[in-house]
Write a protein that holds these residues in place. Structure first.
Motif, PDB file in Angstrom:
ATOM      1  N   LYS A 111       0.841  -1.196   0.000  1.00  0.00           N
ATOM      2  CA  LYS A 111       0.000   0.000   0.000  1.00  0.00           C
ATOM      3  C   LYS A 111       0.876   1.246   0.000  1.00  0.00           C
ATOM      4  N   ALA A 112       0.256   2.400  -0.116  1.00  0.00           N
ATOM      5  CA  ALA A 112       0.970   3.676  -0.094  1.00  0.00           C
ATOM      6  C   ALA A 112       1.787   3.794   1.187  1.00  0.00           C
ATOM      7  N   GLY A 113       3.022   4.265   1.049  1.00  0.00           N
ATOM      8  CA  GLY A 113       3.905   4.389   2.196  1.00  0.00           C
ATOM      9  C   GLY A 113       4.815   3.196   2.403  1.00  0.00           C
ATOM     10  N   ASP A 114       4.467   2.058   1.785  1.00  0.00           N
ATOM     11  CA  ASP A 114       5.343   0.884   1.852  1.00  0.00           C
ATOM     12  C   ASP A 114       6.509   1.047   0.877  1.00  0.00           C
ATOM     13  N   GLU A 115       7.465   0.147   0.984  1.00  0.00           N
ATOM     14  CA  GLU A 115       8.636   0.204   0.112  1.00  0.00           C
ATOM     15  C   GLU A 115       8.906  -1.164  -0.516  1.00  0.00           C
ATOM     16  N   ILE A 116       9.340  -1.119  -1.761  1.00  0.00           N
ATOM     17  CA  ILE A 116       9.767  -2.305  -2.502  1.00  0.00           C
ATOM     18  C   ILE A 116      11.245  -2.105  -2.811  1.00  0.00           C
ATOM     19  N   VAL A 117      12.064  -3.086  -2.486  1.00  0.00           N
ATOM     20  CA  VAL A 117      13.508  -2.981  -2.701  1.00  0.00           C
ATOM     21  C   VAL A 117      13.929  -3.981  -3.770  1.00  0.00           C
ATOM     22  N   ILE A 118      14.583  -3.472  -4.824  1.00  0.00           N
ATOM     23  CA  ILE A 118      15.130  -4.335  -5.871  1.00  0.00           C
ATOM     24  C   ILE A 118      16.571  -3.911  -6.110  1.00  0.00           C
ATOM     25  N   THR A 119      17.233  -4.543  -7.073  1.00  0.00           N
ATOM     26  CA  THR A 119      18.624  -4.180  -7.348  1.00  0.00           C
ATOM     27  C   THR A 119      18.736  -3.542  -8.728  1.00  0.00           C
ATOM     28  N   LEU A 127      11.912  -6.169 -12.750  1.00  0.00           N
ATOM     29  CA  LEU A 127      11.938  -4.736 -12.472  1.00  0.00           C
ATOM     30  C   LEU A 127      10.587  -4.087 -12.782  1.00  0.00           C
ATOM     31  N   ILE A 128      10.125  -4.278 -14.017  1.00  0.00           N
ATOM     32  CA  ILE A 128       8.903  -3.585 -14.439  1.00  0.00           C
ATOM     33  C   ILE A 128       7.679  -4.012 -13.626  1.00  0.00           C
ATOM     34  N   PRO A 129       7.497  -5.299 -13.267  1.00  0.00           N
ATOM     35  CA  PRO A 129       6.333  -5.627 -12.424  1.00  0.00           C
ATOM     36  C   PRO A 129       6.315  -4.863 -11.103  1.00  0.00           C
ATOM     37  N   TRP A 130       7.491  -4.654 -10.498  1.00  0.00           N
ATOM     38  CA  TRP A 130       7.559  -3.922  -9.230  1.00  0.00           C
ATOM     39  C   TRP A 130       7.401  -2.419  -9.460  1.00  0.00           C
ATOM     40  N   GLN A 131       7.905  -1.954 -10.578  1.00  0.00           N
ATOM     41  CA  GLN A 131       7.705  -0.559 -10.955  1.00  0.00           C
ATOM     42  C   GLN A 131       6.219  -0.256 -11.113  1.00  0.00           C
ATOM     43  N   GLN A 132       5.508  -1.149 -11.782  1.00  0.00           N
ATOM     44  CA  GLN A 132       4.077  -0.949 -11.991  1.00  0.00           C
ATOM     45  C   GLN A 132       3.301  -1.098 -10.687  1.00  0.00           C
ATOM     46  N   LEU A 133       3.741  -2.041  -9.833  1.00  0.00           N
ATOM     47  CA  LEU A 133       3.087  -2.195  -8.534  1.00  0.00           C
ATOM     48  C   LEU A 133       3.261  -0.942  -7.686  1.00  0.00           C
ATOM     49  N   ALA A 134       4.458  -0.370  -7.715  1.00  0.00           N
ATOM     50  CA  ALA A 134       4.701   0.859  -6.960  1.00  0.00           C
ATOM     51  C   ALA A 134       3.819   1.996  -7.470  1.00  0.00           C
ATOM     52  N   LYS A 135       3.699   2.114  -8.784  1.00  0.00           N
ATOM     53  CA  LYS A 135       2.838   3.161  -9.350  1.00  0.00           C
ATOM     54  C   LYS A 135       1.379   2.958  -8.938  1.00  0.00           C
ATOM     55  N   LYS A 136       0.946   1.725  -8.960  1.00  0.00           N
ATOM     56  CA  LYS A 136      -0.463   1.430  -8.678  1.00  0.00           C
ATOM     57  C   LYS A 136      -0.814   1.637  -7.213  1.00  0.00           C
TER      58      LYS A 136
END
Length: 412
Positions: A111-119, A127-136
């Motif tokens: 949810k908003a305020g959470d963080e996703i960490v990748i390399t 990369l892109i699935p997490w990028q899109q999840l962050a946007k959503k």
């Protein structure tokens, strides 16, 4: 056990051909591996003797196809040392597997305020699935960067993975640098913070033994086509407790229990995620590919790659103007070498090598953020596998020298 690459080559009919009047040297296994006869024969045999849909029919062919198909699930479980065959989901490949996690577990838990960490070294598929999840969701997407020698900066990882982190997504082995990442250590950091770890194992599973329980991976994704199996096959491993909580991301036949006019219920694991007619022949081929890799011993496969690198490394270092990217300690990498020659575009180098019968990859390798980190538009990548020989290493280097001379002096 030591691999006999010359003997192994006899199992791969494609390798016996010539390309541009030169014996083929295939150094693009990181993109897709070649297929042994046993896999090709298994796919053909399915269509010739057992072609029927799985899970649905009670007739002999349907029962035979289902038995062959489900036997691969148990074989895969043992191959990656999962605790339960219900934790093995068949997909179209690592990309599909990673998207399922992002769409299902991610959208339900981030949810908003959470963080996703990748390399920064991730393939676009991780990369892109997490990028899109962050946007959503409004979550932040944070990147772990590299040390000077092309390894993951674990000090930065420890700083970035906090109690705000919900997902840590990391490649087990870089498809560009060859870097082998410390998954177990990253899993400990993730779990201490209350996050899940998602591992892209597409470049690791073909080359080394994998124990998902020892690694403590929550999700582990890989593709069949990089490990000698047919294209369009893949696996998503997930811990059963997590998979039980997750909703399917595709809907239709096969994955249902009961369908009512206004609602439906899902069948049990693992089938609740596997909708429609699967790639039956390809999955049977995946099972045979697993058999083949087990026969060769995956530790020996990794050691063979190390031996080829030990032969290649000092020869490459003798080529003036050649830059190698990634760890300088070959023990820290798989059989992937990305490099550039000063003043030459990677595509020109790859095209010239192809004229010598040598297949390499050139481009950004679906890792554009990493290319920016390296401050290059693209690289040449040579990737070695169990069917490559020391003699091919030598011929590759000699051809690379000849290519350099050609662009410098106009002859080859």
């Amino acid at each position: 056990m030591k691999l006999n690459a010359e003997k192994i080559r006899n199992d791969f009919p494609i390798l016996s051909q010539s390309v541009n009047d030169e014996p083929l040297i295939y150094l693009d296994s990181a993109a897709t591996a070649q297929k042994p006869l046993a896999v090709l024969d298994a796919v053909q045999s399915y269509y010739e003797t057992s072609n029927a849909n799985v899970h649905r029919g009670v007739h002999t062919l349907a029962d035979r196809a289902t038995s062959q198909y489900e036997a691969v699930r148990e074989k895969t479980r043992a191959f990656i040392h999962a605790a339960d065959s219900a934790e093995v989901l068949f997909t179209r490949g690592a990309t599909t597997s990673l998207n399922w996690v992002a769409k299902s577990w991610g959208e339900a838990n981030v949810k908003a305020g959470d963080e996703i960490v990748i390399t920064i070294m991730e393939h676009h598929a991780n990369l892109i699935p997490w990028q899109q999840l962050a946007k959503k969701t409004g979550a932040a997407l944070n990147y772990i960067h590299l040390t000077a020698d092309g390894q993951l900066d674990m000090e930065e990882a420890a700083r970035l993975i906090t109690n705000k982190t919900k997902i840590v997504a990391v490649t087990h082995c870089s498809n560009v640098l060859g870097t082998i990442n410390p998954i177990k250590e990253l899993a400990q950091l993730a779990h201490q913070a209350g996050a899940v770890i998602v591992v892209d194992g597409a470049q690791a599973v073909p080359h080394m033994p994998i124990d998902v329980q020892e690694l403590d991976a929550d999700f582990y994704a890989f593709s069949g086509h990089k490990m000698l199996a047919p294209t369009g096959t893949g696996v998503l491993y997930g811990k059963r407790a997590l998979l039980e909580q997750m909703e399917p991301v595709e809907f239709g036949g096969e994955m249902i229990d009961f369908v009512y006019e206004q609602d439906s219920t899902w069948t049990e694991l693992p089938w609740k995620f596997e909708t429609g007619t699967p790639n039956i022949a390809g999955t049977i081929g995946l099972g045979v590919a697993i058999d083949y890799l087990n026969e060769q011993d995956r530790t020996a496969i990794h050691e063979h790659g190390q031996l080829l690198l030990q032969r290649l490394w000092p020869q490459l270092q003798q080529i003036e103007g050649l830059t190698i990217y990634g760890p300088q300690d070959i023990a820290q990498r798989t059989g992937v070498i990305s490099f550039n020659l000063d003043g030459l575009h990677p595509h020109d180098v790859a095209t010239a090598l192809d004229m010598e019968g040598i297949a390499v990859r050139a481009g950004h390798h679906c890792a554009q953020p990493l290319m920016r980190e390296l401050d290059v538009p693209a690289t040449v990548r040579a990737s070695f596998y169990l069917y490559n020989t020391p003699e091919e290493v030598d011929r590759f280097v000699a051809s690379l020298q000849a290519v350099k001379e050609f662009f410098a002096n106009g002859f080859i």
